[in-house]
Design a protein around this motif. Sequence first.
Motif, PDB file in Angstrom:
ATOM      1  N   LEU A  25       0.832  -1.187   0.000  1.00  0.00           N
ATOM      2  CA  LEU A  25       0.000   0.000   0.000  1.00  0.00           C
ATOM      3  C   LEU A  25       0.876   1.249   0.000  1.00  0.00           C
ATOM      4  CD1 LEU A  25      -2.657  -1.047   2.683  1.00  0.00           C
ATOM      5  CD2 LEU A  25      -2.887  -1.160   0.201  1.00  0.00           C
ATOM      6  N   TYR A  26       0.367   2.321  -0.595  1.00  0.00           N
ATOM      7  CA  TYR A  26       1.057   3.607  -0.556  1.00  0.00           C
ATOM      8  C   TYR A  26       0.011   4.705  -0.668  1.00  0.00           C
ATOM      9  CZ  TYR A  26       0.506   3.768  -5.665  1.00  0.00           C
ATOM     10  OH  TYR A  26      -0.008   3.787  -6.929  1.00  0.00           O
ATOM     11  N   TYR A  27       0.430   5.938  -0.446  1.00  0.00           N
ATOM     12  CA  TYR A  27      -0.495   7.067  -0.376  1.00  0.00           C
ATOM     13  C   TYR A  27      -0.004   8.177  -1.299  1.00  0.00           C
ATOM     14  CZ  TYR A  27      -1.987   4.616   3.840  1.00  0.00           C
ATOM     15  OH  TYR A  27      -2.427   3.655   4.726  1.00  0.00           O
ATOM     16  N   ILE A  28      -0.955   8.839  -1.947  1.00  0.00           N
ATOM     17  CA  ILE A  28      -0.617   9.939  -2.854  1.00  0.00           C
ATOM     18  C   ILE A  28      -1.512  11.131  -2.539  1.00  0.00           C
ATOM     19  CG2 ILE A  28       0.120   8.365  -4.682  1.00  0.00           C
ATOM     20  CD1 ILE A  28      -2.534   9.004  -6.111  1.00  0.00           C
ATOM     21  N   PRO A  29      -1.037  12.357  -2.826  1.00  0.00           N
ATOM     22  CA  PRO A  29      -1.904  13.528  -2.674  1.00  0.00           C
ATOM     23  C   PRO A  29      -3.042  13.484  -3.687  1.00  0.00           C
ATOM     24  CG  PRO A  29       0.415  14.155  -2.794  1.00  0.00           C
ATOM     25  CD  PRO A  29       0.332  12.727  -3.195  1.00  0.00           C
ATOM     26  N   GLU A  30      -4.084  14.245  -3.409  1.00  0.00           N
ATOM     27  CA  GLU A  30      -5.213  14.287  -4.338  1.00  0.00           C
ATOM     28  C   GLU A  30      -4.842  14.930  -5.657  1.00  0.00           C
ATOM     29  OE1 GLU A  30      -8.161  16.373  -2.085  1.00  0.00           O
ATOM     30  OE2 GLU A  30      -8.973  14.528  -1.191  1.00  0.00           O
ATOM     31  N   GLY A  59       7.916  21.587  -0.635  1.00  0.00           N
ATOM     32  CA  GLY A  59       7.539  22.861  -0.060  1.00  0.00           C
ATOM     33  C   GLY A  59       6.049  23.072   0.108  1.00  0.00           C
ATOM     34  N   VAL A  60       5.250  22.052  -0.169  1.00  0.00           N
ATOM     35  CA  VAL A  60       3.793  22.157  -0.063  1.00  0.00           C
ATOM     36  C   VAL A  60       3.323  21.256   1.064  1.00  0.00           C
ATOM     37  CG1 VAL A  60       1.590  21.871  -1.263  1.00  0.00           C
ATOM     38  CG2 VAL A  60       3.610  22.676  -2.519  1.00  0.00           C
ATOM     39  N   ASP A  61       2.477  21.783   1.944  1.00  0.00           N
ATOM     40  CA  ASP A  61       1.927  20.999   3.047  1.00  0.00           C
ATOM     41  C   ASP A  61       0.707  20.217   2.569  1.00  0.00           C
ATOM     42  OD1 ASP A  61       3.834  21.902   4.808  1.00  0.00           O
ATOM     43  OD2 ASP A  61       2.619  23.606   5.489  1.00  0.00           O
ATOM     44  N   ILE A  62       0.729  18.900   2.819  1.00  0.00           N
ATOM     45  CA  ILE A  62      -0.361  18.014   2.423  1.00  0.00           C
ATOM     46  C   ILE A  62      -0.969  17.420   3.683  1.00  0.00           C
ATOM     47  CG2 ILE A  62      -1.034  16.014   1.063  1.00  0.00           C
ATOM     48  CD1 ILE A  62      -0.012  18.340  -0.610  1.00  0.00           C
ATOM     49  N   VAL A  63      -2.281  17.572   3.841  1.00  0.00           N
ATOM     50  CA  VAL A  63      -2.966  17.010   5.003  1.00  0.00           C
ATOM     51  C   VAL A  63      -2.953  15.491   4.899  1.00  0.00           C
ATOM     52  CG1 VAL A  63      -5.125  16.920   6.300  1.00  0.00           C
ATOM     53  CG2 VAL A  63      -4.424  19.053   5.180  1.00  0.00           C
ATOM     54  N   LYS A  64      -2.515  14.856   5.952  1.00  0.00           N
ATOM     55  CA  LYS A  64      -2.353  13.398   5.955  1.00  0.00           C
ATOM     56  C   LYS A  64      -3.678  12.681   5.724  1.00  0.00           C
ATOM     57  CE  LYS A  64      -0.583   9.678   8.935  1.00  0.00           C
ATOM     58  NZ  LYS A  64       0.044   9.364  10.244  1.00  0.00           N
TER      59      LYS A  64
END
Length: 873
Positions: free
Chosen positions: A188-193, A220-225
């Motif tokens: 499994l892995y996770y990606i930003p929208e 440099g971009v904050d991504i909500v977990k």
Amino acid sequence: MPEFNKGVMRPNLNTVPNQQLSIQPDANINKECLGSKRSNYHLGVPDDDEDEDVVFLRETLPSESGHHCPSKRQRVEAHPPPDQDDETLGSGMDVVEPMETDKHTKREGEANNADTTMPLEKPKKRDVSLVERFTEEEIEMHLKSLHEGRVELKDIETCQLCGESQLLFPAPPLYCSLCNCRIQDESLYYIPEETISGAQHQICSPCYDHCRRQKFTLSGVDIVKANMLKLNNANNQETEAWVACESCGKWQHQICGLYNPEKDTDKTSDYICPYCLLEESRSNNNVGVHDNTDLEAKDLPETILSHFIERRLTRRLKEERRQTAEATGMSIDDVSVPDDLTLRVVFSADKSTHINKTFADFLHNEHYPSEFPYRSKVILLFQKIEGVDVCIFALLVQEFGSECSQPNKRSVYISYLDSVKYFRPERVTFSGEALRTFVYHEILIGYLEYCKFRGFTTGYIWACPPQKGEDFVMYSHPKTQQTPSTKKLREWYVSMLDKAKEQSVVTNVTNLYDRFFVPTCNITAARLPYFEGSFWSSSAELLMSQETESEVENVKSLSRRALKGNKIKDSNDAKNILLMRKLGIRISNQKEDLIVVDLHYTCTRCSETILSGLRWFCKKCKDLQLCQRCHDLEEELPGEHTHTMNGEEKHSLSQAIMNIQSTTEDNDVILGNNTFESRQMFLSFSQKHNYRFDTLRRAKNSSMMILHHLHTSNKLHQSQISSGALLQVVTCTACQKDVSTTIYYTSLCCPSYRACTSCYSNSKYLRLRHLFPVVPCIHGIPPRTVVTMEILQALLHAHACRPTAAGSCSYPKCSVAKILFNHTEVCEKQRACRTCTHFAMVIRIHAYHCQDPNCSIPRCSCAKEQFAMRGLR
């Protein structure tokens, strides 16, 4: 019925989310429809009760009735399609109407005495499968290799050739944006929208679980977990495409049938399976009508480099076969040899390595350049296996010529080397090593020898194997092929270099630490060669960014004795010494992996390569080599050529003439294509198209497609040159082969005669007539011959120049030719002297073509008399 896509099996679409498409045949489709991808007439598909998985020999041999697969046209006439409504046919289907056989029409035609027979439809194109070019024996070998390990699957639609159903490609490699570790195939892995800065980032499951913060910072971009999408890498697997035979209607994997979709982009070609091709061949003694688009590896343009290595490899394999036969007591005919090896340079273009700005500013006081120009080359070795040229070896090199600045001047860098374990035959040589290793060693030695002839002096090798599961050049290696450890790879290189020393290709082998860090004076980072991606260059840049002011002050306070002769003028000198000390510590831990190869002799005193003039050496002290300048400084008495060993014993010195090329200018063919622009680009190209080498069947298909792209690129390049009127059409005099973009051989006596490399290699008569290789006329540059012609012209000039020239002559190689003349006049051991032997050979070549009966070149008239006595003139 839904429309079929030409060349690809219709997928069974499934609306379930995150589920892979099924690309296997639809069991509900009428078998009459399976007969063709574009028409609905019956194609003689076997009945349901007939066993389609028959024994291999039965399928490859003709039937007792002599039946063979009829052509598509014959089956249309024999089996007209049943009546179907428009909904069944589908709007996208091409309907072929049967020929009119109505009795009324026939009688009307007879009455009018006119030919009303409808003309046959124009046959479709073929030649979309490499198998169509195979002989019967090659087709049988290809089928046999696909049937090995075959398992019969009942009640499942399977590939007619390999017996497998749906086959999946492993997921392409994905790497975590945080830890840079590879995400496993079924993890499994996770990606930003959304993508960030146009790039897709992914975070592996361990990094996601162990992170206690509620946000990730990516580029440099904050991504909500909590807003990241959860995916499974197993869903990224693609399915091998299918294709149906236009003759028998059966489905096969495109890879099994060696189907080339790039040759059927308009979807108008007929694919014929190997079984039907075999039937056609046996019935009609014809395997189809072909065009010239499926060219082989040997049809790739030859270069001087590829021709040199290939001829040398052929000669060395003959020697190895003879030595193995003698060592084993076997007949030489019983010793197997590798067949159909083809070596080609597929990329050769000028590039530049740009220096890191911080590093360049750091060495600004030492006039360090901002970039190093070099020529990048990619060398591939192909072996024909079961009728297919399979790429089994790749070598990527960088050549920094004489025009490049120090410290990279006249050096070559072996940047990457890769292979897949399909080489045949799998036997050992007389020395006990694998024949595969022998071949790869000889390719590397041949390349180093070629560089030595061109005037390169130093080679650099970093013995760094890829991590397990990673790829350097070829995508996806066989699972049975083990990734070598660093120690084993280093031993592999050392074994190769030991052979090179025995063959007098390499003069000395050392390592980067002993060459640049052990000397006690002039220790500076400016002396280190700079190669993009190399261990020492990357480490130097990293250490330089970590320096602190306190460390610099510590260096300034060091005693002179500790500095050992290094003078500190300012803080930059102190930083330089500090950097070299840190880098030396890091490099010393793996110094044996950073190999430095001397192709020519280096002066023991000044550490400079002896390029020209006299080289003085001691036969008893093998490590002593002196240039003329250092010899004159150390000579105790004029005319006494000796040196003192350990302050006591005197040894006499011998001399040899050094004649290294004054320039390393590469007059070879320029070959450019985007596919091999860099290792990363070729690997990405292979990953995008799933050109894998993990199995032999996939390696065949991948090599076929790579060759197709190479030939297409070369044809496009040639057409662009031709359109600009820059390409002169040149053909071989014997076979009329086009040699406009490759090397050919020409004669001194008859410049209009040209021989391609194949005609030259197969004719002993031509090899005895002193034909010289010529590079083609490209980009307006006139054709140029290689070294031998230049030497001959220099000898003719120097012979006339010696009595008249008052000072130094500006003619290229004139001074070298004069040294040769002077040496042969005073040498007392001409028959045993290597320099005199080579000089005599050049004189014989001149005499063979000389038409002047009163030629004043020494020994020319004597050589002419010998040729006349032997009937050679």
